[in-house]
Design a protein around this motif. Structure first.
Motif, PDB file in Angstrom:
ATOM      1  N   GLU A 103       0.869  -1.176   0.000  1.00  0.00           N
ATOM      2  CA  GLU A 103       0.000   0.000   0.000  1.00  0.00           C
ATOM      3  C   GLU A 103       0.908   1.228   0.000  1.00  0.00           C
ATOM      4  O   GLU A 103       1.467   1.611   1.036  1.00  0.00           O
ATOM      5  N   VAL A 108      -4.053   3.008  -2.115  1.00  0.00           N
ATOM      6  CA  VAL A 108      -3.382   2.689  -3.382  1.00  0.00           C
ATOM      7  C   VAL A 108      -2.526   1.445  -3.186  1.00  0.00           C
ATOM      8  O   VAL A 108      -1.577   1.446  -2.399  1.00  0.00           O
ATOM      9  N   GLN A 387      -2.087  -3.129 -10.179  1.00  0.00           N
ATOM     10  CA  GLN A 387      -2.386  -1.924  -9.421  1.00  0.00           C
ATOM     11  C   GLN A 387      -3.875  -1.877  -9.103  1.00  0.00           C
ATOM     12  O   GLN A 387      -4.696  -2.303  -9.911  1.00  0.00           O
ATOM     13  N   GLU A 388      -4.217  -1.377  -7.959  1.00  0.00           N
ATOM     14  CA  GLU A 388      -5.633  -1.148  -7.614  1.00  0.00           C
ATOM     15  C   GLU A 388      -5.727   0.084  -6.717  1.00  0.00           C
ATOM     16  O   GLU A 388      -5.049   0.146  -5.683  1.00  0.00           O
ATOM     17  N   VAL A 389      -6.572   1.033  -7.125  1.00  0.00           N
ATOM     18  CA  VAL A 389      -6.830   2.217  -6.312  1.00  0.00           C
ATOM     19  C   VAL A 389      -8.214   2.055  -5.701  1.00  0.00           C
ATOM     20  O   VAL A 389      -9.231   2.135  -6.408  1.00  0.00           O
ATOM     21  N   LYS A 390      -8.262   1.807  -4.409  1.00  0.00           N
ATOM     22  CA  LYS A 390      -9.547   1.565  -3.735  1.00  0.00           C
ATOM     23  C   LYS A 390     -10.169   2.859  -3.215  1.00  0.00           C
ATOM     24  O   LYS A 390     -11.380   2.928  -3.012  1.00  0.00           O
ATOM     25  N   SER A 391      -9.373   3.859  -2.974  1.00  0.00           N
ATOM     26  CA  SER A 391      -9.857   5.124  -2.426  1.00  0.00           C
ATOM     27  C   SER A 391     -10.192   6.100  -3.546  1.00  0.00           C
ATOM     28  O   SER A 391      -9.364   6.372  -4.420  1.00  0.00           O
ATOM     29  N   THR A 392     -11.429   6.654  -3.507  1.00  0.00           N
ATOM     30  CA  THR A 392     -11.796   7.644  -4.527  1.00  0.00           C
ATOM     31  C   THR A 392     -10.975   8.923  -4.359  1.00  0.00           C
ATOM     32  O   THR A 392     -10.603   9.563  -5.349  1.00  0.00           O
ATOM     33  N   ALA A 394      -7.892   9.137  -3.243  1.00  0.00           N
ATOM     34  CA  ALA A 394      -6.558   8.865  -3.800  1.00  0.00           C
ATOM     35  C   ALA A 394      -6.596   8.860  -5.320  1.00  0.00           C
ATOM     36  O   ALA A 394      -5.680   9.362  -5.979  1.00  0.00           O
ATOM     37  N   SER A 395      -7.668   8.324  -5.904  1.00  0.00           N
ATOM     38  CA  SER A 395      -7.777   8.301  -7.353  1.00  0.00           C
ATOM     39  C   SER A 395      -7.869   9.720  -7.906  1.00  0.00           C
ATOM     40  O   SER A 395      -7.235  10.048  -8.925  1.00  0.00           O
ATOM     41  N   LEU A 398      -4.399  11.293  -7.691  1.00  0.00           N
ATOM     42  CA  LEU A 398      -3.560  10.755  -8.754  1.00  0.00           C
ATOM     43  C   LEU A 398      -3.981  11.328 -10.105  1.00  0.00           C
ATOM     44  O   LEU A 398      -3.142  11.564 -10.986  1.00  0.00           O
ATOM     45  N   ARG A 421     -11.055  11.450 -13.345  1.00  0.00           N
ATOM     46  CA  ARG A 421     -11.090  11.007 -11.941  1.00  0.00           C
ATOM     47  C   ARG A 421     -11.068  12.214 -11.001  1.00  0.00           C
ATOM     48  O   ARG A 421     -11.740  12.212  -9.955  1.00  0.00           O
TER      49      ARG A 421
END
Length: 447
Positions: A103, A108, A387-392, A394-395, A398, A421
């Motif tokens: 993480e 992220v 990759q995986e962005v779970k938090s809106t 954080a997205s 980014l 985003r």
């Protein structure tokens, strides 16, 4: 002072083949014929080059069992022991390669997975010598890496199935075994035919034609290394036993008539004694026609003033095999950086690495040690990231960064992926989105 040569190589470089042969053109023609005509071309070249045209190049289970039954019990036991050594080291290598997920910032997640190649072709040479050990190094290492399907191919020897080689291939875990050699074998595996499965990766040493075939096929499939003739460098000081040096030099020179064999020493006396012993040993060595030719054409004896200079010269040579016969051989681990494999102390010879100790003997030649190591478990793995962005939130952050970074490179399409985003999750205003009918901002942007 500059190094002093007691003996220089008389040949400028290792010949690719017999004089007058255009190896690259010959190989290219064979490859293109097999690409177009498949099994028919494979059979034609096997008949021409190896006088071998059985009903099927692939051995059935019954043929494999019958072949192995003819191998001496001691040879089977020795194969089993050697493969246990190789497997133990290969497993340790595999365990050193790990999958992970990290993480990197809240929400992220980045990770990597090591995925085995799906289908591997292993070429086991057999023209001059039946190289059982290459089966251990290629097939077994691929299976330890987790490759689900490994095809082994080896040429007939004098028109016959090489029994011990087949035993080694089977015991190493080959899923299919073909008695098929040369460019026709590697090309057939690279393209696939009606009778031979297409592979994703080719491994294993071979003669100049096989090496050139792999070079030309690289890109359509993966390969382990661009291989050349076997090389040995022995580094010595005054403590080395010259007879052992001479014996070990010839152990590698017998691989072929073009194998570089170099003695690098701080002791002129050791160098001269080793040269004298080599001359004597060649008088009765059964493989002297090869070893002697190689020594005369590609052998060198170099004298340097200090062991520190020896380390520097050795790194410039970048030899496939480096034996270290000095007072403190483990110094090489700190002082040297460019080699295929190190063999430390007079208790340890290259022949152990070639045949039985457990490390892999498929190693870089022709100075390739400057940019690669040898064959190992990792060569059969593809390190794949995710990759995986779970938090809106954080997205969205980014997205802002991506927009700025992409526009600095004039990549407007990339930037807009980030903008979208940032607008969706942080309520940033981007006119191109609303003008195109995309989602509108519904709340105040978070700064």
């Amino acid at each position: 002072m500059a190094p002093k040569y007691l003996k220089r190589a008389s040949a400028a470089e290792s010949p690719a083949s017999s004089p007058g042969l255009d190896v690259a053109s010959i190989v290219k023609n064979v490859i293109e014929d097999i690409r177009q005509n498949g099994d028919a071309a494979v059979r034609k070249y096997s008949e021409n080059f190896d006088k071998w045209s059985p009903e099927s190049f692939k051995l059935s289970k019954e043929q494999i069992d019958a072949t192995i039954a003819q191998v001496p019990k001691q040879t089977i036991e020795d194969i089993r022991q050697v493969q246990a050594n190789v497997r133990r080291f290969a497993k340790a290598q595999r365990e050193s390669i790990r999958d992970f997920e990290l993480e990197t910032q809240p929400g992220v997640f980045l990770g990597q997975k090591n995925v085995p190649v799906a289908v591997v072709g292993a070429y086991i040479p057999g023209g001059r010598y039946p190289l059982l050990a290459s089966a251990h190094m290629t097939i077994l290492t691929a299976k330890v890496a987790g490759v689900p399907h490994v095809i082994g191919a080896t040429p007939p020897i004098a028109g016959k199935i090489p029994k011990a080689t087949v035993a080694a291939m089977h015991m190493a875990g080959a899923d299919e075994i073909f008695i098929l050699g040369g460019v026709q074998a590697v090309a057939a595996m690279a393209f696939g035919t009606k009778t031979i499965h297409k592979v994703d990766f080719l491994a294993g040493p071979g003669n100049a034609f096989v090496a050139e075939g792999k070079r030309q096929l690289f890109g359509e499939i993966g390969i382990d290394l661009f291989a050349g003739p076997t090389e040995i460098l022995i580094i010595t000081d005054e403590t080395a036993d010259a007879f052992t040096v001479a014996t070990d030099i010839l152990s590698q020179a017998e691989h072929g008539p073009d194998s570089p064999a170099i003695i690098l020493t701080t002791s002129e006396e050791v160098g001269r004694k080793a040269m004298a012993y080599i001359d004597e040993l060649l008088k009765e060595l059964p493989t002297a026609p090869l070893a002697g030719t190689s020594w005369r054409a590609f052998g060198e004896v170099i004298v340097v003033d200090s062991i520190d200079e020896a380390w520097k010269v050795a790194d410039q040579i970048a030899s496939e095999h480096v034996q270290v016969f000095t007072k403190n051989p483990r110094d090489a681990l700190e002082k040297m950086s460019t080699y295929g494999a190190l063999f430390l102390g007079e208790n340890t010879c290259v022949s152990y690495g070639d045949k039985c100790i457990g490390t892999n003997h498929v190693l870089p030649t022709r100075k390739a040690a400057k940019y690669t190591g040898g064959l190992w478990v990792g060569k059969f793995l593809r390190t794949c990231t995710y990759q995986e962005v779970k938090s809106t939130t954080a997205s969205g952050e980014l997205g802002r960064l991506c927009g700025r970074a992409a526009r600095a490179e004039n990549f407007e399409g990339h930037a807009r992926s980030g903008d979208l985003r940032a607008q969706k999750y942080l309520s940033d205003e981007h006119s191109w989105i609303t003008n195109a009918g995309g989602p509108s901002v519904t709340k105040k942007a978070k700064m």
